[in-house]
Write a protein that holds these residues in place. Structure first.
Motif, PDB file in Angstrom:
ATOM      1  N   THR A 118       0.980  -1.086  -0.126  1.00 20.04           N
ATOM      2  CA  THR A 118       0.047   0.079   0.045  1.00 20.04           C
ATOM      3  C   THR A 118       0.880   1.061  -0.100  1.00 20.04           C
ATOM      4  N   LEU A 119       1.925   1.094   0.016  1.00 24.64           N
ATOM      5  CA  LEU A 119       2.973   2.029   0.187  1.00 24.64           C
ATOM      6  C   LEU A 119       3.647   2.633  -1.101  1.00 24.64           C
ATOM      7  N   ASN A 120       3.395   3.881  -1.777  1.00 26.03           N
ATOM      8  CA  ASN A 120       3.633   4.070  -2.826  1.00 26.03           C
ATOM      9  C   ASN A 120       4.638   5.076  -3.004  1.00 26.03           C
ATOM     10  N   LYS A 121       5.564   5.344  -1.806  1.00 24.06           N
ATOM     11  CA  LYS A 121       6.619   6.369  -1.953  1.00 24.06           C
ATOM     12  C   LYS A 121       7.761   5.467  -0.987  1.00 24.06           C
ATOM     13  N   PRO A 122       9.237   6.156  -1.191  1.00 26.51           N
ATOM     14  CA  PRO A 122      10.139   5.223  -0.663  1.00 26.51           C
ATOM     15  C   PRO A 122      10.376   5.446   0.736  1.00 26.51           C
ATOM     16  N   VAL A 123      10.756   4.342   1.323  1.00 31.75           N
ATOM     17  CA  VAL A 123      11.038   4.315   2.850  1.00 31.75           C
ATOM     18  C   VAL A 123      12.482   4.534   3.236  1.00 31.75           C
ATOM     19  N   THR A 124      12.906   4.890   4.207  1.00 32.07           N
ATOM     20  CA  THR A 124      14.357   5.156   4.425  1.00 32.07           C
ATOM     21  C   THR A 124      14.546   4.772   6.003  1.00 32.07           C
ATOM     22  N   ILE A 125      15.626   4.087   6.488  1.00 32.60           N
ATOM     23  CA  ILE A 125      15.694   4.014   7.696  1.00 32.60           C
ATOM     24  C   ILE A 125      17.155   4.395   8.081  1.00 32.60           C
ATOM     25  N   HIS A 126      17.398   5.210   8.939  1.00 40.01           N
ATOM     26  CA  HIS A 126      18.707   5.692   9.410  1.00 40.01           C
ATOM     27  C   HIS A 126      19.108   4.677  10.817  1.00 40.01           C
ATOM     28  N   ALA A 127      20.009   4.040  10.739  1.00 32.39           N
ATOM     29  CA  ALA A 127      20.398   2.941  11.874  1.00 32.39           C
ATOM     30  C   ALA A 127      21.783   3.557  12.269  1.00 32.39           C
ATOM     31  N   TYR A 128      21.839   3.910  13.601  1.00 31.75           N
ATOM     32  CA  TYR A 128      23.074   4.352  14.296  1.00 31.75           C
ATOM     33  C   TYR A 128      23.605   3.378  15.211  1.00 31.75           C
ATOM     34  N   THR A 129      24.756   2.871  14.834  1.00 38.17           N
ATOM     35  CA  THR A 129      25.599   2.141  15.719  1.00 38.17           C
ATOM     36  C   THR A 129      26.869   1.879  15.227  1.00 38.17           C
ATOM     37  N   THR A 130      27.800   1.517  16.487  1.00 32.53           N
ATOM     38  CA  THR A 130      29.302   1.263  16.137  1.00 32.53           C
ATOM     39  C   THR A 130      29.627  -0.161  16.071  1.00 32.53           C
ATOM     40  N   ASP A 131      29.012  -0.920  16.172  1.00 28.16           N
ATOM     41  CA  ASP A 131      29.191  -2.311  16.470  1.00 28.16           C
ATOM     42  C   ASP A 131      28.645  -2.858  15.224  1.00 28.16           C
ATOM     43  N   GLU A 132      29.822  -3.802  14.635  1.00 25.49           N
ATOM     44  CA  GLU A 132      29.752  -4.578  13.332  1.00 25.49           C
ATOM     45  C   GLU A 132      28.701  -5.536  13.364  1.00 25.49           C
ATOM     46  N   VAL A 133      28.420  -6.371  14.465  1.00 26.16           N
ATOM     47  CA  VAL A 133      27.741  -7.555  14.737  1.00 26.16           C
ATOM     48  C   VAL A 133      26.153  -6.675  14.639  1.00 26.16           C
ATOM     49  N   THR A 134      26.064  -5.904  15.111  1.00 27.40           N
ATOM     50  CA  THR A 134      24.596  -5.219  15.091  1.00 27.40           C
ATOM     51  C   THR A 134      24.671  -4.779  13.760  1.00 27.40           C
ATOM     52  N   ARG A 135      25.283  -3.987  13.143  1.00 27.12           N
ATOM     53  CA  ARG A 135      25.302  -3.618  11.767  1.00 27.12           C
ATOM     54  C   ARG A 135      24.615  -4.869  10.823  1.00 27.12           C
ATOM     55  N   GLN A 136      25.351  -6.101  11.040  1.00 27.04           N
ATOM     56  CA  GLN A 136      24.973  -7.111  10.259  1.00 27.04           C
ATOM     57  C   GLN A 136      23.624  -7.648  10.466  1.00 27.04           C
ATOM     58  N   ALA A 137      23.134  -7.529  11.549  1.00 24.56           N
ATOM     59  CA  ALA A 137      21.896  -8.050  12.179  1.00 24.56           C
ATOM     60  C   ALA A 137      20.717  -7.134  11.409  1.00 24.56           C
ATOM     61  N   ILE A 138      21.254  -5.767  11.514  1.00 28.30           N
ATOM     62  CA  ILE A 138      20.160  -4.723  11.020  1.00 28.30           C
ATOM     63  C   ILE A 138      20.145  -5.079   9.435  1.00 28.30           C
ATOM     64  N   SER A 139      20.997  -5.031   8.766  1.00 26.39           N
ATOM     65  CA  SER A 139      21.137  -5.474   7.355  1.00 26.39           C
ATOM     66  C   SER A 139      20.278  -6.613   7.128  1.00 26.39           C
ATOM     67  N   GLU A 140      20.277  -7.627   7.798  1.00 25.69           N
ATOM     68  CA  GLU A 140      19.460  -9.022   7.599  1.00 25.69           C
ATOM     69  C   GLU A 140      18.067  -8.732   7.615  1.00 25.69           C
ATOM     70  N   ILE A 141      17.798  -7.862   8.797  1.00 28.50           N
ATOM     71  CA  ILE A 141      16.177  -7.557   9.135  1.00 28.50           C
ATOM     72  C   ILE A 141      15.748  -6.783   8.018  1.00 28.50           C
ATOM     73  N   ILE A 142      16.495  -5.590   7.546  1.00 29.18           N
ATOM     74  CA  ILE A 142      15.948  -4.625   6.517  1.00 29.18           C
ATOM     75  C   ILE A 142      15.913  -5.549   5.166  1.00 29.18           C
ATOM     76  N   SER A 143      16.709  -6.366   4.787  1.00 32.51           N
ATOM     77  CA  SER A 143      16.844  -7.086   3.565  1.00 32.51           C
ATOM     78  C   SER A 143      15.370  -7.932   3.388  1.00 32.51           C
ATOM     79  N   ARG A 144      14.542  -8.030   4.545  1.00 36.49           N
ATOM     80  CA  ARG A 144      13.435  -8.938   4.276  1.00 36.49           C
ATOM     81  C   ARG A 144      12.413  -7.845   3.746  1.00 36.49           C
ATOM     82  N   TYR A 145      12.549  -6.723   4.021  1.00 36.08           N
ATOM     83  CA  TYR A 145      11.547  -5.538   3.549  1.00 36.08           C
ATOM     84  C   TYR A 145      11.955  -5.228   2.228  1.00 36.08           C
ATOM     85  N   GLN A 146      13.401  -5.317   1.904  1.00 34.78           N
ATOM     86  CA  GLN A 146      13.713  -4.894   0.482  1.00 34.78           C
ATOM     87  C   GLN A 146      13.479  -5.804  -0.583  1.00 34.78           C
ATOM     88  N   ARG A 147      13.293  -6.969  -0.124  1.00 39.55           N
ATOM     89  CA  ARG A 147      12.731  -8.031  -1.071  1.00 39.55           C
ATOM     90  C   ARG A 147      11.474  -7.716  -1.494  1.00 39.55           C
TER      91      ARG A 147
END
Length: 467
Positions: free
Chosen positions: A60-89
């Motif tokens: 139902t969303l016809n416009k882009p969605v952007t998420i800004h994720a702030y973190t310094t931990d590399e493991v957290t970055r990988q987990a964030i990317s994996e979660i967002i990839s579900r939406y990007q698919r």
């Protein structure tokens, strides 16, 4: 056998061709795996994939969605990317920016981020932004629901006459409903008509089972709101209408005096329902409110609703039944007692009995433009139910009660697109065992299995010894 030089040459060429084809195949597989991905989620309730409801929301969303994720931990970055990839698919323009709060200071200030945790998230959609606490599917989907609301959805609950309390802590309260609606972008408030008038931006008025009568002046305010095109949710219980009889008449509805009794013993046993006045509903009439309901709902102490006249419309209201009680039910006019038997001579009404009705009528046209042309203002909507307990904290978690309630609210304010996007709860993966089952399992593992293994070993030793 001695090979000729020509045979050796042919074998060498074949080996080289095979090696070349093998290397090309490996390279081709590497290229395909880099450009295309296929995933299978075999977990319970598809816990690593988006639910159908979230997929419906993204569509139902016809416009882009952007998420800004702030973190310094590399493991957290990988987990964030994996979660967002579900939406990007599902949505190709769903973007993720991984930012370092120690480096991207200017963006931190723009987003108003305070790093009191190891991470922070900001979601943007349709020119709006919102801070979210986590990147769970429920948090993201609810944030998108709030950001995608067309305007301020003001819902007013009447108070001062014993109505359901959205801020209460007792089992009769609507605190859970309030929390769910707030997460979805609704603004809820309570109004006592003796003290204040209804706000002009009220999109929906809720009358939730009063236990004391409304004064004539209060009823006049409610009628004015309805006559001006306001939407209404009227949740009733068996018994008096407390001064709201005129409302039912103006809608062309008769709210029956009795309590609905269900005599479907097999269904009640299946659903583990002891009291005959707790009415299960397993089938629904076609309507946008009920089309996405795939599970049973429960209604304790419900009354029936029937047309007041044989006319198709009253005051232009078009009424549609949402669901009935079962065919083995009836409306008991004599009230609850130990032994209840259907008796038409005593005023009982045979089932199935209608328990909820959706009404709509066209609003008056509004004058717009310099040429004073009339533009349609949409439809005025109303829902009347014969039970208010199904949305209370006690019963809102039973079956599909919550989803039904959210669908009703979405339909009443005109957000039909949001009706099927409630976030599904996680599967119940907890294994509950009683004391007897635990004893049996312990007895089996610590006594039976060792004895069986000892007997098998002894038999093998004995057989070998006899040889």
């Amino acid at each position: 056998m001695k090979l000729s030089d020509q045979s050796r040459f042919q074998l060498t060429v074949q080996k080289l061709i095979f090696l070349l084809l093998f290397i090309c195949s490996i390279g081709m597989l590497a290229w395909i795996s880099n450009h295309y991905s296929v995933q299978f989620d075999l977990t319970a309730n598809k816990r690593h994939s988006l639910s159908e409801n979230s997929v419906g929301l993204l569509n139902t969303l016809n416009k882009p969605v952007t998420i800004h994720a702030y973190t310094t931990d590399e493991v957290t970055r990988q987990a964030i990317s994996e979660i967002i990839s579900r939406y990007q698919r599902v949505k190709s323009d769903f973007k993720l920016r991984l930012l370092n709060p120690d480096i991207d200071i200017e963006q931190v200030q723009k987003d108003g981020v305070v790093m009191n945790k190891a991470f922070a998230f900001v979601i943007y959609y349709n020119g709006r932004m919102e801070h979210i606490d986590s990147l769970s599917e429920q948090s993201i989907s609810n944030a998108l629901l709030r950001l995608n609301r067309r305007d301020n959805q003001q819902v007013v609950f009447l108070s001062g006459h014993g109505e359901r309390d959205i801020d209460g802590s007792d089992n009769r309260a609507y605190a859970t409903l309030k929390s769910q609606l707030s997460d979805m972008g609704f603004n809820l408030q309570t109004i006592n008509l003796l003290e204040n008038s209804l706000p002009e931006d009220t999109k929906l008025l809720v009358i939730a089972a009063p236990s004391n009568p409304y004064l004539d002046g209060e009823v006049n305010k409610i009628e004015k709101y309805i006559n001006d095109g306001g939407n209404l949710l009227w949740l009733t219980d068996p018994g008096e209408l407390y001064g709201l009889d005129k409302l039912a008449t103006s809608f062309g509805l008769q709210l029956q005096d009795g309590v609905i009794i269900d005599n479907n013993q097999e269904l009640r046993q299946t659903l583990n329902i002891d009291h005959p006045a707790i009415i299960p509903v397993t089938e629904y009439f076609p309507h946008i409110i009920t089309n996405t309901i795939r599970y049973n709902t429960l209604f304790p102490l419900a009354r029936g609703i029937s047309p007041l006249t044989n006319e198709n419309t009253v005051n232009n209201w078009q009424a549609e039944a949402l669901f009935n009680s079962t065919g083995k039910s009836w409306s008991e006019a004599g009230g609850l007692k130990e032994e209840m038997v259907f008796s038409s001579s005593e005023g009982d009404i045979a089932g199935p009995v209608t328990m909820a009705v959706a009404l709509h009528r066209p609003r008056a046209s509004t004058i717009t433009g310099q040429d004073n042309t009339a533009a349609p203002a949409g439809s005025q909507r109303m829902v009347v139910t014969g039970d208010s307990d199904f949305l209370s904290d006690t019963y809102i978690g039973a079956g599909a009660n919550l989803n039904l309630g959210l669908n009703i609210f979405n339909w009443l304010i005109g957000d039909d697109d949001f009706i099927s996007v409630e976030v599904a709860p996680a599967a119940d993966t907890k294994l509950s065992l009683d004391d007897t089952q635990l004893v049996i399992i312990g007895f089996g593992f610590f006594l039976v299995i060792p004895i069986v293994l000892l007997l098998i070993g002894f038999r093998i030793w004995y057989v070998r010894k006899k040889r």
